[in-house]
Motif scaffolding. Structure first.
Motif, PDB file in Angstrom:
ATOM      1  N   GLY A  28       0.797  -1.215   0.000  1.00  0.00           N
ATOM      2  CA  GLY A  28       0.000   0.000   0.000  1.00  0.00           C
ATOM      3  C   GLY A  28       0.834   1.271   0.000  1.00  0.00           C
ATOM      4  O   GLY A  28       0.315   2.346  -0.205  1.00  0.00           O
ATOM      5  N   HIS A  63      -0.808   9.879  -5.535  1.00  0.00           N
ATOM      6  CA  HIS A  63      -0.708   8.493  -5.105  1.00  0.00           C
ATOM      7  C   HIS A  63       0.117   8.370  -3.828  1.00  0.00           C
ATOM      8  O   HIS A  63      -0.172   7.534  -2.968  1.00  0.00           O
ATOM      9  CB  HIS A  63      -0.126   7.625  -6.216  1.00  0.00           C
ATOM     10  CG  HIS A  63      -0.944   7.674  -7.463  1.00  0.00           C
ATOM     11  ND1 HIS A  63      -2.151   7.045  -7.578  1.00  0.00           N
ATOM     12  CD2 HIS A  63      -0.731   8.307  -8.633  1.00  0.00           C
ATOM     13  CE1 HIS A  63      -2.652   7.277  -8.786  1.00  0.00           C
ATOM     14  NE2 HIS A  63      -1.803   8.042  -9.431  1.00  0.00           N
ATOM     15  N   ALA A  90      -1.407   6.842  -0.472  1.00  0.00           N
ATOM     16  CA  ALA A  90      -0.733   5.713   0.158  1.00  0.00           C
ATOM     17  C   ALA A  90      -0.383   6.020   1.609  1.00  0.00           C
ATOM     18  O   ALA A  90      -0.506   5.158   2.478  1.00  0.00           O
ATOM     19  CB  ALA A  90       0.531   5.356  -0.627  1.00  0.00           C
ATOM     20  N   SER A 147      -1.404   3.423   4.513  1.00  0.00           N
ATOM     21  CA  SER A 147      -0.355   2.456   4.843  1.00  0.00           C
ATOM     22  C   SER A 147      -0.192   2.309   6.354  1.00  0.00           C
ATOM     23  O   SER A 147      -0.585   3.190   7.122  1.00  0.00           O
ATOM     24  CB  SER A 147       0.984   2.875   4.218  1.00  0.00           C
ATOM     25  OG  SER A 147       1.534   3.970   4.918  1.00  0.00           O
ATOM     26  N   SER A 203       4.521   8.068   3.041  1.00  0.00           N
ATOM     27  CA  SER A 203       5.035   7.659   1.741  1.00  0.00           C
ATOM     28  C   SER A 203       6.463   8.171   1.665  1.00  0.00           C
ATOM     29  O   SER A 203       6.776   9.225   2.197  1.00  0.00           O
ATOM     30  CB  SER A 203       4.217   8.272   0.603  1.00  0.00           C
ATOM     31  OG  SER A 203       2.966   7.655   0.536  1.00  0.00           O
TER      32      SER A 203
END
Length: 166
Positions: A11, A63, A67, A71, A76
């Protein structure tokens, strides 16, 4: 790049620069092997294409943000791999230096832009009372530097507002 279906980074999204060879390529494989989607950036497109061909996922900031929200680590990662030319200058590196130096500033700016709103508000409070420089202030400083005698080499100059602490 291979990804394991339920790795510890499942993820997560990582953006790795300098990914066409060496440290960058090896670094890019690590999160991919642990289940992360990896976006690759490099100056050598032919090598990058070969590296990214069977498994890379195209990723960008939206993205990365999504994420981080889902996550396990709630983060990230953007991993920039450059060289020592990004920290110091040496003869015969006038083409390489700008690319590696140019990586550091935008990366830090992106990190700050992606921070939470409270952090941005705190930063704005910090700079809100500083009287900004005028164009003439910078022009005066530059004029001083470029009129020095040949024996005087000014290699670096930082012009900032008097109340600025960074």
């Amino acid at each position: 790049m291979s990804t394991s279906p339920a790795g510890p980074m499942e993820g997560a999204v990582a953006l790795v620069t300098g990914a066409s060879s060496g440290i960058g390529a090896a670094t890019a494989r690590r999160p991919a092997d642990k289940g992360a989607a990896v976006a690759l950036v490099a100056g050598r497109g032919d090598r990058l294409h070969r590296l990214a061909e069977v498994h890379v996922t195209h990723a960008a900031v939206p993205h990365l943000i999504a994420a981080a929200a889902t996550s396990r680590r709630q983060v990230s990662d953007i991993v920039n791999v450059s060289s020592t030319a990004g920290r110091g200058v040496r003869a015969s590196s006038s083409v390489h230096n700008p690319t590696t130096f140019g990586l550091n500033g935008p990366t830090e700016a992106l990190r700050q832009e992606l921070l939470g709103e409270a952090t941005r508000d705190a930063a704005l409070r910090q700079i809100g009372g500083i009287e900004p420089l005028r164009a003439e202030d910078n022009a005066d400083a530059i004029g001083h530097v470029v009129t020095r005698q040949r024996r005087v080499a000014v290699n670096d100059m930082l012009v900032r507002a008097g109340d600025q602490t960074w």
